[in-house]
Design a protein around this motif. Structure first.
Motif, PDB file in Angstrom:
ATOM      1  N   SER A  77      22.076  42.106  45.810  1.00  0.00           N
ATOM      2  CA  SER A  77      22.310  40.970  45.067  1.00  0.00           C
ATOM      3  C   SER A  77      22.790  40.021  46.414  1.00  0.00           C
ATOM      4  N   GLY A 104      23.830  40.463  50.649  1.00  0.00           N
ATOM      5  CA  GLY A 104      23.130  41.735  51.250  1.00  0.00           C
ATOM      6  C   GLY A 104      21.843  41.645  50.828  1.00  0.00           C
ATOM      7  N   ILE A 127      25.117  50.384  44.899  1.00  0.00           N
ATOM      8  CA  ILE A 127      25.799  51.220  43.671  1.00  0.00           C
ATOM      9  C   ILE A 127      24.626  50.841  42.511  1.00  0.00           C
ATOM     10  N   ALA A 128      24.062  49.553  42.657  1.00  0.00           N
ATOM     11  CA  ALA A 128      23.026  49.103  41.405  1.00  0.00           C
ATOM     12  C   ALA A 128      21.697  49.491  41.908  1.00  0.00           C
ATOM     13  N   TYR A 140      42.165  41.298  46.916  1.00  0.00           N
ATOM     14  CA  TYR A 140      40.849  40.820  47.625  1.00  0.00           C
ATOM     15  C   TYR A 140      41.453  40.357  48.890  1.00  0.00           C
ATOM     16  N   PRO A 187      32.543  34.606  55.322  1.00  0.00           N
ATOM     17  CA  PRO A 187      32.263  33.348  54.543  1.00  0.00           C
ATOM     18  C   PRO A 187      33.287  32.822  53.592  1.00  0.00           C
ATOM     19  N   GLY A 230      32.848  29.904  50.169  1.00  0.00           N
ATOM     20  CA  GLY A 230      32.202  30.219  48.802  1.00  0.00           C
ATOM     21  C   GLY A 230      30.742  30.089  49.069  1.00  0.00           C
ATOM     22  N   MET A 231      30.158  31.286  48.506  1.00  0.00           N
ATOM     23  CA  MET A 231      28.756  31.418  48.515  1.00  0.00           C
ATOM     24  C   MET A 231      28.250  31.476  47.114  1.00  0.00           C
ATOM     25  N   LEU A 255      29.034  37.043  42.476  1.00  0.00           N
ATOM     26  CA  LEU A 255      30.097  37.165  42.790  1.00  0.00           C
ATOM     27  C   LEU A 255      31.229  35.937  42.723  1.00  0.00           C
TER      28      LEU A 255
HETATM   29  N1  LIG Z   1      30.413  34.910  47.068  1.00  0.00           N
HETATM   30  C1  LIG Z   1      31.463  34.310  47.838  1.00  0.00           C
HETATM   31  O1  LIG Z   1      31.719  33.385  47.468  1.00  0.00           O
HETATM   32  C2  LIG Z   1      32.024  35.207  48.949  1.00  0.00           C
HETATM   33  C3  LIG Z   1      32.935  34.462  49.648  1.00  0.00           C
HETATM   34  C4  LIG Z   1      33.376  35.296  50.750  1.00  0.00           C
HETATM   35  C5  LIG Z   1      33.173  36.471  50.997  1.00  0.00           C
HETATM   36  N2  LIG Z   1      32.157  37.104  50.077  1.00  0.00           N
HETATM   37  C6  LIG Z   1      31.872  38.487  50.582  1.00  0.00           C
HETATM   38  O2  LIG Z   1      30.320  38.742  50.783  1.00  0.00           O
HETATM   39  C7  LIG Z   1      29.959  39.849  50.438  1.00  0.00           C
HETATM   40  C8  LIG Z   1      28.788  39.899  49.465  1.00  0.00           C
HETATM   41  O3  LIG Z   1      29.261  39.160  48.150  1.00  0.00           O
HETATM   42  P1  LIG Z   1      27.898  38.675  47.111  1.00  0.00           P
HETATM   43  O4  LIG Z   1      28.679  37.143  47.165  1.00  0.00           O
HETATM   44  O5  LIG Z   1      26.900  38.732  47.775  1.00  0.00           O
HETATM   45  O6  LIG Z   1      28.192  39.368  46.052  1.00  0.00           O
HETATM   46  P2  LIG Z   1      27.312  40.021  44.795  1.00  0.00           P
HETATM   47  O7  LIG Z   1      28.244  40.380  43.728  1.00  0.00           O
HETATM   48  O8  LIG Z   1      26.231  38.865  44.831  1.00  0.00           O
HETATM   49  O9  LIG Z   1      26.710  41.347  45.817  1.00  0.00           O
HETATM   50  C9  LIG Z   1      27.641  42.430  45.885  1.00  0.00           C
HETATM   51  C10 LIG Z   1      26.518  43.645  45.979  1.00  0.00           C
HETATM   52  O10 LIG Z   1      27.629  44.739  45.994  1.00  0.00           O
HETATM   53  C11 LIG Z   1      27.419  45.707  45.281  1.00  0.00           C
HETATM   54  N3  LIG Z   1      28.336  46.743  45.176  1.00  0.00           N
HETATM   55  C12 LIG Z   1      29.468  46.735  44.411  1.00  0.00           C
HETATM   56  N4  LIG Z   1      30.148  47.758  44.235  1.00  0.00           N
HETATM   57  C13 LIG Z   1      29.442  48.814  45.259  1.00  0.00           C
HETATM   58  C14 LIG Z   1      29.614  49.812  45.738  1.00  0.00           C
HETATM   59  N5  LIG Z   1      30.995  50.583  45.453  1.00  0.00           N
HETATM   60  N6  LIG Z   1      29.076  50.559  46.535  1.00  0.00           N
HETATM   61  C15 LIG Z   1      27.778  49.939  46.832  1.00  0.00           C
HETATM   62  N7  LIG Z   1      27.424  48.560  46.752  1.00  0.00           N
HETATM   63  C16 LIG Z   1      28.496  47.967  45.658  1.00  0.00           C
HETATM   64  C17 LIG Z   1      26.933  45.273  43.962  1.00  0.00           C
HETATM   65  O11 LIG Z   1      26.101  45.947  43.139  1.00  0.00           O
HETATM   66  C18 LIG Z   1      26.143  44.009  44.570  1.00  0.00           C
HETATM   67  O12 LIG Z   1      24.844  44.135  44.511  1.00  0.00           O
HETATM   68  C19 LIG Z   1      31.376  40.621  49.558  1.00  0.00           C
HETATM   69  O13 LIG Z   1      31.697  41.550  50.706  1.00  0.00           O
HETATM   70  C20 LIG Z   1      32.083  39.341  49.438  1.00  0.00           C
HETATM   71  O14 LIG Z   1      33.317  39.953  49.276  1.00  0.00           O
HETATM   72  C21 LIG Z   1      31.503  36.505  49.115  1.00  0.00           C
END
Ligand SMILES: NC(=O)c1ccc[n+]([C@@H]2O[C@H](COP(=O)([O-])OP(=O)(O)OC[C@H]3O[C@@H](n4cnc5c(N)ncnc54)[C@H](O)[C@@H]3O)[C@@H](O)[C@H]2O)c1
Length: 251
Positions: free
Chosen positions: A16, A19, A38-39, A154, A184, A186-187, A191
């Motif tokens: 997702s 990643g 994990i998914a 967090y 990052p 906000g993306m 999440l």
């Molecule tokens: N989206 C934002 O606004 C934002 C902002 C700053 C940082 N981040 C960071 O960016 C990274 C990616 O986030 P995203 O927004 O793409 O989230 P997302 O929810 O789209 O993707 C996260 C992925 O991690 C997987 N995951 C969760 N628990 C897991 C586990 N135990 N083992 C393996 N995989 C696992 C989920 O299944 C999912 O596919 C994260 O570390 C998040 O903290 C996101």
């Protein structure tokens, strides 16, 4: 660009958001990508999309917070695709909650995935990276560099990722491994939607004004491009860097 031809990359959270975007970006530049998540079905969908575009990817079910699962997935990737040269730790979770109401289980879960999971994937990958060099790119957040309400676990976990990155960079600097962190803001990913829909009882979005920027949100592909730069030979001289891409949140 062809910056990752003949390189094997392990990407967590590959099913997702960031990643997935990172897996696709690295594969589009020639990397063989192990898509860990994990998914299971989501990781497979990413690998399928890459293979359909003529790239090379394989999906692995992996709970990054579990030492056995993390090591097994990285070892399987190395056995299937070749020596791992790059690890990118995107897997992460979060939830907004009043800290005085946060369960111990939730604290442990967020720390387990975000901080323990980053360490465990690094530990599993480093033996391969030591065997000829390599790179690690961790993923923190603006929340690892500043306080954000309703986000104690967090923020603590991402602050941990920031300093874990620096510790590893210092430790492996003479051993051919660079370790950097992309942080990052906000993306536009699932999440962020999770954060947007879990405002705790009694809280107001006004409390979150400090994590809003006039620049809006980023797309995961923009952040993946930064990760790819840091992971490439163009980022050769970078190690221990925390690279913010957050629309100015941490100015
Ligand atoms: N989206 C934002 O606004 C934002 C902002 C700053 C940082 N981040 C960071 O960016 C990274 C990616 O986030 P995203 O927004 O793409 O989230 P997302 O929810 O789209 O993707 C996260 C992925 O991690 C997987 N995951 C969760 N628990 C897991 C586990 N135990 N083992 C393996 N995989 C696992 C989920 O299944 C999912 O596919 C994260 O570390 C998040 O903290 C996101």
């Amino acid at each position: 660009m062809t910056r990752f031809v003949d390189k094997v990359a392990v990407v967590t959270g590959a099913g997702s958001g960031l990643g997935r975007a990172t897996s696709k970006r690295l594969a589009s530049e020639g990397a063989k990508v192990a898509c860990l998540d994990i998914a299971t079905e989501a990781a497979q969908a990413t690998a399928d999309a890459i293979n359909a575009q003529g790239g090379t990817a394989k999906a692995y079910t992996c709970d990054v917070s579990d030492p056995t699962s993390a090591r097994a997935a990285v070892d399987a990737a190395a056995s299937d695709l070749g020596r791992v040269q790059l690890a990118v730790t995107c897997a992460g979770i979060g939830r907004l909650v009043n800290t005085h109401e946060m369960s111990w289980e939730l604290w442990r879960k967020i720390m387990g995935v975000n901080l323990d999971g980053t360490l465990l994937i690094c530990q599993a990958a480093i033996p391969y990276l030591l065997d000829g060099g390599g790179r690690i790119v961790t993923v923190a957040s603006n929340a690892g560099l500043m306080g954000q309400p309703y986000s104690a676990a967090y923020c603590a976990s991402k602050g941990g990722v920031v300093n874990l990155t620096k510790a590893l960079a210092a430790e492996y600097i003479r051993k051919g491994i660079t370790v950097n962190c992309v942080a990052p803001g906000g993306m536009d990913t699932p999440l962020q939607n999770e954060f947007a829909t879990t405002l705790p009882e009694g809280a107001s979005f006004k409390d979150l004004a400090k994590v809003m920027t006039p620049m809006g949100t980023s797309q995961p592909e923009e952040v993946a491009a930064v990760i790819a730069f840091v992971a490439s030979d163009e980022g050769r001289y970078m190690t221990g860097s925390i690279v913010s891409i957050d629309g100015g949140l941490t100015i």
